[in-house]
Design a protein around this motif. Structure first.
Motif, PDB file in Angstrom:
ATOM      1  N   LEU A  55      43.654  81.157   5.691  1.00 48.03           N
ATOM      2  CA  LEU A  55      44.744  82.139   5.539  1.00 48.03           C
ATOM      3  C   LEU A  55      45.897  81.602   4.687  1.00 48.03           C
ATOM      4  O   LEU A  55      46.409  82.316   3.814  1.00 48.03           O
ATOM      5  N   GLU A  56      46.296  80.362   4.927  1.00 48.17           N
ATOM      6  CA  GLU A  56      47.414  79.794   4.157  1.00 48.17           C
ATOM      7  C   GLU A  56      47.076  79.745   2.671  1.00 48.17           C
ATOM      8  O   GLU A  56      47.920  79.994   1.813  1.00 48.17           O
ATOM      9  N   MET A  57      45.814  79.400   2.378  1.00 49.25           N
ATOM     10  CA  MET A  57      45.362  79.344   0.989  1.00 49.25           C
ATOM     11  C   MET A  57      45.483  80.732   0.347  1.00 49.25           C
ATOM     12  O   MET A  57      45.956  80.881  -0.789  1.00 49.25           O
ATOM     13  N   PHE A  58      45.087  81.771   1.103  1.00 47.27           N
ATOM     14  CA  PHE A  58      45.179  83.136   0.573  1.00 47.27           C
ATOM     15  C   PHE A  58      46.635  83.582   0.444  1.00 47.27           C
ATOM     16  O   PHE A  58      46.992  84.289  -0.503  1.00 47.27           O
ATOM     17  N   ALA A  59      47.470  83.177   1.399  1.00 45.79           N
ATOM     18  CA  ALA A  59      48.894  83.543   1.306  1.00 45.79           C
ATOM     19  C   ALA A  59      49.495  82.942   0.040  1.00 45.79           C
ATOM     20  O   ALA A  59      50.252  83.597  -0.695  1.00 45.79           O
ATOM     21  N   ALA A  60      49.129  81.683  -0.250  1.00 43.99           N
ATOM     22  CA  ALA A  60      49.644  81.018  -1.455  1.00 43.99           C
ATOM     23  C   ALA A  60      49.081  81.678  -2.715  1.00 43.99           C
ATOM     24  O   ALA A  60      49.783  81.833  -3.715  1.00 43.99           O
ATOM     25  N   GLU A  61      47.826  82.081  -2.660  1.00 45.23           N
ATOM     26  CA  GLU A  61      47.223  82.750  -3.831  1.00 45.23           C
ATOM     27  C   GLU A  61      47.916  84.085  -4.094  1.00 45.23           C
ATOM     28  O   GLU A  61      48.236  84.420  -5.245  1.00 45.23           O
TER      29      GLU A  61
END
Ligand code: ADP
Length: 293
Positions: A55-61
């Motif tokens: 999720l954090e990776m997607f939030a950053a993306e």
């Protein structure tokens, strides 16, 4: 994937009713699963899925896509929403029909325009990932210090932990100590960077517009983006010529591009192992020879 949950989230985020007709798996991604989510009213979305800890990776993306979209220079898929459902993380963005071609020169001009979006410091307000590797973006006034610590140093430490040959790590540390020598008469500005601009992260919409996606955004030396376009191919002469016409490169780029691409090769070693340590060693030899020359 919990398509009902995701459809509701899309409706909330866009303020328009959305009902899913079907989800079609689409290939091509390195890290995530991807789908074309077809809506009953004809509007489609591109959805990426991963385990819940993505999720954090997607939030950053999503934030990276929004940052590039705000620059208004190169077309990027507009992020719509992200979250977790049924134990999986998802990121929804605008679906773009790809399949156009011949947009190299336009991408060169538009990337130069995106690089004109600058800040007064290097880094970004949040960390993100490069591939699946964490990428720290701590704000810094000093580009060389930023590259030394948060790019070269970070990947070197990971490589040492991952069992890279001692000689490669030693050479990397020598390079870190002498990094200033590559910047004696060059002062980069903090440009908005895509951050992971290899050929697989660009496309051309059917409308003919170049599109870039899957970024690892931060503010840094524009040469770092340009270097990566040369690392694995996929960007033609027309791209480079148009970029240089819009914003010429400093002659020292020819040497610094190896320094910038070393980051990605070390990252490839850390992600995939194998022969990338040897390639990093060759690049380090070339850079250290420049220092002696
Ligand atoms: P991954 O994070 O798994 O590497 P990408 O973001 O690179 O995934 O996307 C995988 C593929 O899906 C790309 O190669 C591209 O062809 C296609 N793609 C990416 N974004 C979109 C979009 N918004 N609309 C349509 N196709 C897309």
């Amino acid at each position: 994937m919990d398509w009902q949950h995701i459809s509701r989230h899309i409706s909330e985020a866009t303020g328009e009713p959305f009902a899913v007709a079907r989800a079609e798996s689409v290939g091509g991604g390195c890290i995530n699963s991807a789908w074309r989510l077809r809506g009953e009213q004809g509007r489609d979305y591109f959805v990426k899925g991963n385990s819940a800890d993505g999720l954090e990776m997607f939030a950053a993306e999503a934030e990276g896509l929004a940052e590039m979209a705000a620059a208004g220079a190169v077309r990027v898929p507009r992020p719509v929403c992200h979250g977790t459902a049924g134990g999986q993380a998802y990121l929804v963005m605008e679906w773009i029909d790809m399949g156009g071609g011949g947009a190299g020169a336009r991408l060169g001009r538009e990337l130069a325009a995106m690089h004109r979006a600058t800040r007064d410091r290097f880094g970004w307000h949040r960390d993100n990932t490069i591939g699946a590797t964490p990428q720290p973006n701590t704000w810094s006034d000093d580009w060389v210090a930023f590259w030394r610590e948060h790019r070269l140093g970070f990947q070197l430490q990971l490589a040492a932990r991952n069992g890279a040959p001692r000689a490669v790590v030693d050479k990397g540390e020598r390079l870190q100590a002498d990094l200033d020598a590559f910047f004696t008469d060059y002062r980069p500005v903090p440009s908005l960077l895509h951050g992971d601009l290899w050929g697989g992260n660009q496309g051309v919409a059917r409308t003919g517009e170049p599109v870039i996606f899957d970024p690892a955004v931060y503010y840094g030396d524009r040469e770092a983006d340009l270097a990566m376009t040369e690392l694995f191919g996929g960007f033609g002469r027309d791209f480079h010529a148009a970029y240089d016409e819009a914003w010429p490169r400093d002659p020292g780029y020819a040497v610094r591009k190896t320094l910038y691409n070393l980051y990605h090769i070390l990252n490839h070693y850390n992600l995939f192992g194998g022969g990338y340590a040897g390639q990093a060693g060759t690049m380090l030899d070339r850079l250290l020879a420049e220092l002696r020359g």
